[in-house]
Design a protein around this motif. Structure first.
Motif, PDB file in Angstrom:
ATOM      1  N   ALA A  55       0.553  -1.059  -0.345  1.00 45.10           N
ATOM      2  CA  ALA A  55      -0.017  -0.001  -0.254  1.00 45.10           C
ATOM      3  C   ALA A  55       1.021   1.486  -0.216  1.00 45.10           C
ATOM      4  O   ALA A  55       0.821   2.725  -0.989  1.00 45.10           O
ATOM      5  N   GLU A  56       2.254   1.249   0.818  1.00 42.57           N
ATOM      6  CA  GLU A  56       2.675   2.107   0.482  1.00 42.57           C
ATOM      7  C   GLU A  56       2.933   2.701  -0.663  1.00 42.57           C
ATOM      8  O   GLU A  56       3.967   3.675  -1.273  1.00 42.57           O
ATOM      9  N   ARG A  57       3.471   1.682  -1.691  1.00 45.91           N
ATOM     10  CA  ARG A  57       3.843   2.146  -2.919  1.00 45.91           C
ATOM     11  C   ARG A  57       2.846   2.769  -3.546  1.00 45.91           C
ATOM     12  O   ARG A  57       3.683   3.384  -4.359  1.00 45.91           O
ATOM     13  N   GLY A  58       1.655   3.140  -3.294  1.00 46.02           N
ATOM     14  CA  GLY A  58       0.744   4.128  -3.890  1.00 46.02           C
ATOM     15  C   GLY A  58       0.821   5.732  -3.277  1.00 46.02           C
ATOM     16  O   GLY A  58       0.793   6.150  -3.991  1.00 46.02           O
ATOM     17  N   PHE A  59       1.771   5.360  -2.628  1.00 47.05           N
ATOM     18  CA  PHE A  59       2.283   6.959  -1.906  1.00 47.05           C
ATOM     19  C   PHE A  59       3.016   7.408  -3.653  1.00 47.05           C
ATOM     20  O   PHE A  59       3.861   8.867  -2.585  1.00 47.05           O
ATOM     21  N   ALA A  60       3.864   6.692  -3.742  1.00 47.44           N
ATOM     22  CA  ALA A  60       4.832   7.223  -5.104  1.00 47.44           C
ATOM     23  C   ALA A  60       3.840   7.322  -5.859  1.00 47.44           C
ATOM     24  O   ALA A  60       4.653   8.358  -6.542  1.00 47.44           O
ATOM     25  N   ALA A  61       2.501   7.890  -6.663  1.00 44.87           N
ATOM     26  CA  ALA A  61       1.858   7.658  -7.085  1.00 44.87           C
ATOM     27  C   ALA A  61       1.397   8.781  -7.616  1.00 44.87           C
ATOM     28  O   ALA A  61       0.588   9.212  -6.095  1.00 44.87           O
ATOM     29  N   THR A  62       1.408   9.765  -8.621  1.00 47.33           N
ATOM     30  CA  THR A  62       0.316  10.682  -8.683  1.00 47.33           C
ATOM     31  C   THR A  62      -0.341  10.878  -9.638  1.00 47.33           C
ATOM     32  O   THR A  62      -0.921  10.590 -10.741  1.00 47.33           O
ATOM     33  N   PRO A  63      -2.561  11.011  -8.824  1.00 46.70           N
ATOM     34  CA  PRO A  63      -2.536  10.999  -7.795  1.00 46.70           C
ATOM     35  C   PRO A  63      -2.147   9.734  -6.892  1.00 46.70           C
ATOM     36  O   PRO A  63      -2.409   8.132  -7.455  1.00 46.70           O
ATOM     37  N   ARG A 101     -20.617  -2.523   6.230  1.00 49.48           N
ATOM     38  CA  ARG A 101     -21.268  -1.391   6.136  1.00 49.48           C
ATOM     39  C   ARG A 101     -21.373  -0.591   4.559  1.00 49.48           C
ATOM     40  O   ARG A 101     -21.318   0.086   4.382  1.00 49.48           O
ATOM     41  N   GLY A 102     -20.317  -1.551   4.274  1.00 49.11           N
ATOM     42  CA  GLY A 102     -20.422  -1.132   2.319  1.00 49.11           C
ATOM     43  C   GLY A 102     -18.804  -0.640   1.756  1.00 49.11           C
ATOM     44  O   GLY A 102     -18.553  -0.323   1.134  1.00 49.11           O
ATOM     45  N   LEU A 103     -18.487  -0.580   2.888  1.00 49.58           N
ATOM     46  CA  LEU A 103     -16.721   0.375   2.771  1.00 49.58           C
ATOM     47  C   LEU A 103     -15.970  -0.618   1.934  1.00 49.58           C
ATOM     48  O   LEU A 103     -14.953   0.394   0.959  1.00 49.58           O
ATOM     49  N   GLY A 104     -16.273  -1.828   2.021  1.00 48.87           N
ATOM     50  CA  GLY A 104     -15.166  -2.498   1.023  1.00 48.87           C
ATOM     51  C   GLY A 104     -15.665  -2.406  -0.636  1.00 48.87           C
ATOM     52  O   GLY A 104     -14.314  -2.530  -1.225  1.00 48.87           O
ATOM     53  N   THR A 105     -16.699  -2.911  -0.110  1.00 46.94           N
ATOM     54  CA  THR A 105     -17.615  -1.998  -1.559  1.00 46.94           C
ATOM     55  C   THR A 105     -16.925  -0.900  -2.028  1.00 46.94           C
ATOM     56  O   THR A 105     -16.729  -0.496  -3.456  1.00 46.94           O
ATOM     57  N   ALA A 106     -17.206   0.268  -1.382  1.00 51.79           N
ATOM     58  CA  ALA A 106     -16.806   0.997  -2.140  1.00 51.79           C
ATOM     59  C   ALA A 106     -15.689   1.494  -2.614  1.00 51.79           C
ATOM     60  O   ALA A 106     -15.149   2.280  -3.232  1.00 51.79           O
ATOM     61  N   LEU A 107     -14.557   1.161  -1.471  1.00 53.26           N
ATOM     62  CA  LEU A 107     -13.081   0.873  -1.477  1.00 53.26           C
ATOM     63  C   LEU A 107     -12.668   0.561  -2.743  1.00 53.26           C
ATOM     64  O   LEU A 107     -12.032   1.030  -3.535  1.00 53.26           O
ATOM     65  N   LEU A 108     -13.606  -0.355  -3.616  1.00 52.75           N
ATOM     66  CA  LEU A 108     -12.999  -1.349  -4.262  1.00 52.75           C
ATOM     67  C   LEU A 108     -13.478  -0.375  -5.678  1.00 52.75           C
ATOM     68  O   LEU A 108     -13.394  -0.393  -6.983  1.00 52.75           O
ATOM     69  N   GLY A 109     -14.852   0.299  -5.213  1.00 53.25           N
ATOM     70  CA  GLY A 109     -15.255   0.620  -6.491  1.00 53.25           C
ATOM     71  C   GLY A 109     -14.508   2.490  -7.319  1.00 53.25           C
ATOM     72  O   GLY A 109     -14.343   2.354  -8.424  1.00 53.25           O
ATOM     73  N   ALA A 110     -14.432   2.508  -5.940  1.00 57.04           N
ATOM     74  CA  ALA A 110     -13.524   4.305  -6.190  1.00 57.04           C
ATOM     75  C   ALA A 110     -11.941   3.882  -6.975  1.00 57.04           C
ATOM     76  O   ALA A 110     -11.806   4.339  -8.164  1.00 57.04           O
ATOM     77  N   CYS A 111     -11.892   2.357  -6.502  1.00 57.48           N
ATOM     78  CA  CYS A 111      -9.605   2.150  -7.011  1.00 57.48           C
ATOM     79  C   CYS A 111     -10.627   1.433  -8.370  1.00 57.48           C
ATOM     80  O   CYS A 111      -9.769   2.025  -9.451  1.00 57.48           O
ATOM     81  N   LEU A 112     -10.863   1.193  -9.028  1.00 61.57           N
ATOM     82  CA  LEU A 112     -11.769   0.523 -10.311  1.00 61.57           C
ATOM     83  C   LEU A 112     -12.087   1.352 -11.270  1.00 61.57           C
ATOM     84  O   LEU A 112     -11.412   1.537 -12.409  1.00 61.57           O
ATOM     85  N   LYS A 113     -12.620   2.377 -10.600  1.00 65.00           N
ATOM     86  CA  LYS A 113     -13.478   3.688 -11.278  1.00 65.00           C
ATOM     87  C   LYS A 113     -12.138   4.273 -11.466  1.00 65.00           C
ATOM     88  O   LYS A 113     -11.109   5.080 -13.214  1.00 65.00           O
ATOM     89  N   ALA A 114     -10.675   5.025 -10.447  1.00 63.30           N
ATOM     90  CA  ALA A 114      -9.671   5.631 -10.847  1.00 63.30           C
ATOM     91  C   ALA A 114      -9.063   4.464 -12.056  1.00 63.30           C
ATOM     92  O   ALA A 114      -8.122   5.332 -13.272  1.00 63.30           O
ATOM     93  N   MET A 115      -9.232   3.109 -11.998  1.00 57.13           N
ATOM     94  CA  MET A 115      -8.434   2.283 -12.905  1.00 57.13           C
ATOM     95  C   MET A 115      -8.898   2.614 -14.191  1.00 57.13           C
ATOM     96  O   MET A 115      -7.880   2.789 -15.180  1.00 57.13           O
ATOM     97  N   TRP A 116      -9.957   2.734 -14.326  1.00 52.90           N
ATOM     98  CA  TRP A 116     -10.152   2.976 -15.560  1.00 52.90           C
ATOM     99  C   TRP A 116     -10.296   4.259 -16.334  1.00 52.90           C
ATOM    100  O   TRP A 116      -9.915   4.610 -17.533  1.00 52.90           O
ATOM    101  N   ASP A 117     -10.072   5.517 -15.013  1.00 54.80           N
ATOM    102  CA  ASP A 117      -9.802   6.830 -15.777  1.00 54.80           C
ATOM    103  C   ASP A 117      -8.333   6.964 -16.275  1.00 54.80           C
ATOM    104  O   ASP A 117      -8.481   7.757 -16.538  1.00 54.80           O
TER     105      ASP A 117
END
Ligand code: COA
Length: 162
Positions: A55-63, A101-117
């Motif tokens: 996960a820390e690898r992700g902090f080198a990326a922009t965004p 609570r839906g957090l796992g689905t929301a995190l998954l959805g937001a990440c996959l949308k970012a990948m599509w974008d």
């Protein structure tokens, strides 16, 4: 644990879920670079040091490609992409008492949308543990013959004298 494939061009719309969570006080957003230590320490405590390293690898990326679920300044969960390998989603995790609570689905959805974008057509869920969760949330399918996939001949913790 097999890898799974997600068609990013057929993603469900997660805007409603993200709005609902925002209304309940939970924001899903990319982490800020200055939050790297907090996020890494939290992942080590709740999951593992190797997930924290990914996960820390992700902090080198922009965004930043590690997203967090935050409520009143408290970290409830995280999801990463382009960390284990390019085009891979994960690792991800939600604090045990916050699951359902839906957090796992929301995190998954937001990440996959970012990948599509970003321009990907497909995403790979690396070493998917909860296969049913991914199948149900985003229609992911198991990639045949993907065990052990990239996870082979992995380093073990090294004795210091070696
Ligand atoms: C997998 C995980 C991130 C899901 O987070 P969550 O916030 O509980 O997920 P949601 O609340 O969005 O759950 C959505 C649905 O998936 C189901 N689900 C959650 N975890 C599941 C699992 N391990 N297996 C099968 N279904 C699961 C939930 O029951 C829920 O179903 P419902 O809508 O019918 O009630 C969380 O369980 C977790 O952190 N697990 C440990 C770490 C892990 O395995 N990470 C994945 C590595 S690839």
């Amino acid at each position: 644990m097999p890898d799974m494939l997600v068609k990013l061009y057929e993603l469900p719309d997660f805007a409603g879920l993200l709005d609902e969570l925002r209304g309940a006080g939970v924001e899903i957003r990319p982490a800020f670079s200055f939050e790297k230590r907090i996020v890494g320490d939290w992942i080590t405590a709740h999951f593992s040091a190797s997930w924290a390293a990914e996960a820390e690898r992700g902090f080198a990326a922009t965004p930043v490609s590690t997203l967090v679920a935050v409520e009143d300044g408290i970290l409830l969960g995280f999801g990463s992409y382009d960390c284990t390998a390019l085009g891979f989603f994960g690792p991800t995790g939600v604090r045990e008492d916050q699951r359902g609570r839906g957090l796992g689905t929301a995190l998954l959805g937001a990440c996959l949308k970012a990948m599509w974008d970003k321009g990907y057509g497909y995403a790979v869920i690396g070493g998917a543990g909860p296969v049913e969760f991914y199948r149900k949330a985003v229609g992911a399918t198991v990639i045949e013959g993907s065990v052990p996939g990239i996870y082979r001949n992995l380093l073990k913790a090294q004795p210091l004298e070696v």
